[in-house]
Design a protein around this motif. Structure first.
Motif, PDB file in Angstrom:
ATOM      1  N   VAL A 164       0.847  -1.191   0.000  1.00 51.25           N
ATOM      2  CA  VAL A 164       0.000   0.000   0.000  1.00 51.25           C
ATOM      3  C   VAL A 164       0.884   1.242   0.000  1.00 51.25           C
ATOM      4  CG1 VAL A 164      -0.171   0.063   2.521  1.00 51.25           C
ATOM      5  CG2 VAL A 164      -1.998   1.071   1.132  1.00 51.25           C
ATOM      6  N   GLN A 165       0.383   2.322  -0.544  1.00 51.17           N
ATOM      7  CA  GLN A 165       1.134   3.566  -0.530  1.00 51.17           C
ATOM      8  C   GLN A 165       1.003   4.255   0.827  1.00 51.17           C
ATOM      9  OE1 GLN A 165      -0.253   5.903  -3.879  1.00 51.17           O
ATOM     10  NE2 GLN A 165       1.448   5.166  -5.134  1.00 51.17           N
ATOM     11  N   ALA A 166       1.985   5.065   1.140  1.00 50.24           N
ATOM     12  CA  ALA A 166       1.929   5.834   2.373  1.00 50.24           C
ATOM     13  C   ALA A 166       0.640   6.650   2.427  1.00 50.24           C
ATOM     14  CB  ALA A 166       3.137   6.755   2.475  1.00 50.24           C
ATOM     15  N   GLY A 167       0.020   6.657   3.603  1.00 52.36           N
ATOM     16  CA  GLY A 167      -1.252   7.335   3.773  1.00 52.36           C
ATOM     17  C   GLY A 167      -2.452   6.433   3.555  1.00 52.36           C
ATOM     18  N   VAL A 187       1.572   3.576  17.122  1.00 53.09           N
ATOM     19  CA  VAL A 187       0.410   3.325  16.262  1.00 53.09           C
ATOM     20  C   VAL A 187      -0.879   3.906  16.826  1.00 53.09           C
ATOM     21  CG1 VAL A 187       1.487   1.191  15.465  1.00 53.09           C
ATOM     22  CG2 VAL A 187      -0.266   1.098  17.260  1.00 53.09           C
ATOM     23  N   LYS A 188      -0.847   4.383  18.049  1.00 58.55           N
ATOM     24  CA  LYS A 188      -2.055   4.904  18.687  1.00 58.55           C
ATOM     25  C   LYS A 188      -2.624   6.053  17.880  1.00 58.55           C
ATOM     26  CE  LYS A 188      -3.805   5.552  23.349  1.00 58.55           C
ATOM     27  NZ  LYS A 188      -3.441   5.600  24.791  1.00 58.55           N
ATOM     28  N   GLY A 189      -3.937   5.992  17.613  1.00 57.95           N
ATOM     29  CA  GLY A 189      -4.584   7.015  16.815  1.00 57.95           C
ATOM     30  C   GLY A 189      -4.620   6.695  15.332  1.00 57.95           C
ATOM     31  N   ARG A 190      -3.812   5.712  14.900  1.00 61.34           N
ATOM     32  CA  ARG A 190      -3.795   5.316  13.490  1.00 61.34           C
ATOM     33  C   ARG A 190      -4.318   3.891  13.296  1.00 61.34           C
ATOM     34  NH1 ARG A 190       0.850   4.710  10.848  1.00 61.34           N
ATOM     35  NH2 ARG A 190       2.082   4.189  12.715  1.00 61.34           N
ATOM     36  N   PHE A 191      -4.046   3.023  14.260  1.00 62.31           N
ATOM     37  CA  PHE A 191      -4.459   1.623  14.175  1.00 62.31           C
ATOM     38  C   PHE A 191      -5.585   1.370  15.170  1.00 62.31           C
ATOM     39  CE2 PHE A 191      -0.167  -0.412  12.699  1.00 62.31           C
ATOM     40  CZ  PHE A 191      -0.088   0.511  11.671  1.00 62.31           C
ATOM     41  N   THR A 192      -6.473   0.430  14.795  1.00 59.24           N
ATOM     42  CA  THR A 192      -7.564   0.034  15.686  1.00 59.24           C
ATOM     43  C   THR A 192      -7.659  -1.478  15.731  1.00 59.24           C
ATOM     44  OG1 THR A 192      -8.802   2.048  15.106  1.00 59.24           O
ATOM     45  CG2 THR A 192     -10.018   0.263  16.186  1.00 59.24           C
ATOM     46  N   ILE A 193      -7.600  -2.034  16.926  1.00 58.34           N
ATOM     47  CA  ILE A 193      -7.769  -3.472  17.100  1.00 58.34           C
ATOM     48  C   ILE A 193      -9.218  -3.726  17.510  1.00 58.34           C
ATOM     49  CG2 ILE A 193      -7.019  -3.444  19.526  1.00 58.34           C
ATOM     50  CD1 ILE A 193      -5.725  -6.209  19.010  1.00 58.34           C
ATOM     51  N   SER A 194      -9.805  -4.776  16.946  1.00 64.04           N
ATOM     52  CA  SER A 194     -11.194  -5.103  17.266  1.00 64.04           C
ATOM     53  C   SER A 194     -11.387  -6.607  17.138  1.00 64.04           C
ATOM     54  CB  SER A 194     -12.156  -4.351  16.346  1.00 64.04           C
ATOM     55  OG  SER A 194     -11.975  -4.757  15.004  1.00 64.04           O
ATOM     56  N   LEU A 230      -7.059  -5.934  12.757  1.00 67.98           N
ATOM     57  CA  LEU A 230      -6.206  -4.770  12.977  1.00 67.98           C
ATOM     58  C   LEU A 230      -6.416  -3.839  11.795  1.00 67.98           C
ATOM     59  CD1 LEU A 230      -4.071  -3.480  14.856  1.00 67.98           C
ATOM     60  CD2 LEU A 230      -2.330  -4.389  13.299  1.00 67.98           C
ATOM     61  N   GLN A 231      -7.171  -2.776  12.020  1.00 69.94           N
ATOM     62  CA  GLN A 231      -7.390  -1.766  10.994  1.00 69.94           C
ATOM     63  C   GLN A 231      -6.245  -0.768  11.062  1.00 69.94           C
ATOM     64  OE1 GLN A 231      -9.872  -1.409   8.610  1.00 69.94           O
ATOM     65  NE2 GLN A 231      -8.649   0.322   7.882  1.00 69.94           N
ATOM     66  N   MET A 232      -5.542  -0.620   9.955  1.00 77.07           N
ATOM     67  CA  MET A 232      -4.368   0.244   9.918  1.00 77.07           C
ATOM     68  C   MET A 232      -4.623   1.387   8.945  1.00 77.07           C
ATOM     69  SD  MET A 232      -1.368  -2.650   9.945  1.00 77.07           S
ATOM     70  CE  MET A 232      -1.783  -3.258   8.320  1.00 77.07           C
ATOM     71  N   ASP A 233      -4.684   2.586   9.453  1.00 79.74           N
ATOM     72  CA  ASP A 233      -4.912   3.791   8.649  1.00 79.74           C
ATOM     73  C   ASP A 233      -3.682   4.693   8.703  1.00 79.74           C
ATOM     74  OD1 ASP A 233      -8.217   3.750  10.044  1.00 79.74           O
ATOM     75  OD2 ASP A 233      -7.603   3.040   8.070  1.00 79.74           O
ATOM     76  N   SER A 234      -3.629   5.628   7.782  1.00 82.88           N
ATOM     77  CA  SER A 234      -2.506   6.590   7.721  1.00 82.88           C
ATOM     78  C   SER A 234      -1.171   5.867   7.797  1.00 82.88           C
ATOM     79  CB  SER A 234      -2.629   7.617   8.862  1.00 82.88           C
ATOM     80  OG  SER A 234      -3.853   8.309   8.802  1.00 82.88           O
ATOM     81  N   LEU A 235      -1.035   4.828   7.005  1.00 84.04           N
ATOM     82  CA  LEU A 235       0.173   4.004   7.058  1.00 84.04           C
ATOM     83  C   LEU A 235       1.399   4.782   6.627  1.00 84.04           C
ATOM     84  CD1 LEU A 235      -1.383   0.692   5.802  1.00 84.04           C
ATOM     85  CD2 LEU A 235      -0.060   0.932   7.908  1.00 84.04           C
ATOM     86  N   LYS A 236       2.514   4.431   7.255  1.00 80.58           N
ATOM     87  CA  LYS A 236       3.801   5.075   6.982  1.00 80.58           C
ATOM     88  C   LYS A 236       4.792   4.013   6.531  1.00 80.58           C
ATOM     89  CE  LYS A 236       3.008   8.207  10.916  1.00 80.58           C
ATOM     90  NZ  LYS A 236       3.560   8.687  12.215  1.00 80.58           N
ATOM     91  N   PRO A 237       5.837   4.408   5.796  1.00 76.57           N
ATOM     92  CA  PRO A 237       6.847   3.420   5.389  1.00 76.57           C
ATOM     93  C   PRO A 237       7.447   2.661   6.581  1.00 76.57           C
ATOM     94  CG  PRO A 237       7.110   5.418   4.122  1.00 76.57           C
ATOM     95  CD  PRO A 237       6.060   5.714   5.153  1.00 76.57           C
ATOM     96  N   GLU A 238       7.553   3.305   7.721  1.00 71.30           N
ATOM     97  CA  GLU A 238       8.115   2.629   8.904  1.00 71.30           C
ATOM     98  C   GLU A 238       7.168   1.587   9.505  1.00 71.30           C
ATOM     99  OE1 GLU A 238       7.886   5.934   8.361  1.00 71.30           O
ATOM    100  OE2 GLU A 238       7.441   7.036  10.228  1.00 71.30           O
ATOM    101  N   VAL A 272       3.263  -6.726   5.427  1.00 68.24           N
ATOM    102  CA  VAL A 272       2.707  -5.411   5.113  1.00 68.24           C
ATOM    103  C   VAL A 272       3.854  -4.541   4.616  1.00 68.24           C
ATOM    104  CG1 VAL A 272       1.665  -3.315   6.063  1.00 68.24           C
ATOM    105  CG2 VAL A 272       0.821  -5.573   6.752  1.00 68.24           C
ATOM    106  N   THR A 273       3.703  -4.011   3.419  1.00 65.99           N
ATOM    107  CA  THR A 273       4.722  -3.142   2.840  1.00 65.99           C
ATOM    108  C   THR A 273       4.096  -1.803   2.482  1.00 65.99           C
ATOM    109  OG1 THR A 273       5.883  -5.054   1.917  1.00 65.99           O
ATOM    110  CG2 THR A 273       6.441  -2.880   1.031  1.00 65.99           C
ATOM    111  N   VAL A 274       4.665  -0.732   3.017  1.00 66.21           N
ATOM    112  CA  VAL A 274       4.160   0.614   2.765  1.00 66.21           C
ATOM    113  C   VAL A 274       5.204   1.360   1.956  1.00 66.21           C
ATOM    114  CG1 VAL A 274       3.239   2.728   3.775  1.00 66.21           C
ATOM    115  CG2 VAL A 274       2.941   0.537   4.964  1.00 66.21           C
ATOM    116  N   SER A 275       4.820   1.771   0.755  1.00 66.24           N
ATOM    117  CA  SER A 275       5.758   2.479  -0.117  1.00 66.24           C
ATOM    118  C   SER A 275       5.627   3.987   0.078  1.00 66.24           C
ATOM    119  CB  SER A 275       5.502   2.109  -1.569  1.00 66.24           C
ATOM    120  OG  SER A 275       4.204   2.529  -1.958  1.00 66.24           O
ATOM    121  N   SER A 276       6.738   4.683  -0.122  1.00 67.23           N
ATOM    122  CA  SER A 276       6.737   6.143   0.071  1.00 67.23           C
ATOM    123  C   SER A 276       6.395   6.868  -1.209  1.00 67.23           C
ATOM    124  CB  SER A 276       8.089   6.600   0.590  1.00 67.23           C
ATOM    125  OG  SER A 276       9.100   6.207  -0.292  1.00 67.23           O
TER     126      SER A 276
END
Length: 125
Positions: free
Chosen positions: A12-15, A64-71, A81-89, A121-125
């Motif tokens: 996925v792309q960053a963001g 990850v707080k504020g960007r990821f949500t576990i449910s 694990l919902q992951m939003d606003s993903l970053k390359p790191e 999971v790979t996040v591209s910049s």
């Protein structure tokens, strides 16, 4: 015996966003706590988030707080694990794990008894 099977990783792309799923079976269904961890190349495995099956209680890593949500969906025996606003790191192999004992910290990987095979999971910049 218990089994955990992860799915949902990808590129996925960053963001962008991804949702990981962890299907639990056997003894893992009576775990005290379910967690997500991740491991990037050359780094140690690190805690991401955790919850309990039957109590509304979640814990997150500060990174990850504020960007990821576990449910969870108890009817489907699945943890997400919902992951939003993903970053390359955030690039890593993500693992689902179950902790059978009530003792020990939720972020301590050594306290978890069952692990999934991991999903990349790979996040591209």
């Amino acid at each position: 015996q218990g089994q955990l099977v992860e799915s949902g990783g990808g590129l996925v792309q960053a963001g962008g966003s991804l949702r990981l799923s962890c299907l639990a079976s056997g003894r893992t269904l009576s775990a005290f706590r379910m967690g997500w961890f991740r491991q990037a190349p050359g780094k140690e495995r690190e805690f991401v988030a955790a919850l309990r099956w039957n109590v509304d209680s979640t814990v997150y890593a500060s990174s990850v707080k504020g960007r990821f949500t576990i449910s969870r969906d108890n009817a489907r025996n699945t943890v997400y694990l919902q992951m939003d606003s993903l970053k390359p790191e955030d690039t890593a192999v993500y693992y689902c794990a179950s902790k059978m004992s009530i003792s020990g910290a939720p972020y301590d990987a050594s306290q978890y008894n069952y692990w999934g095979q991991g999903t990349q999971v790979t996040v591209s910049s």
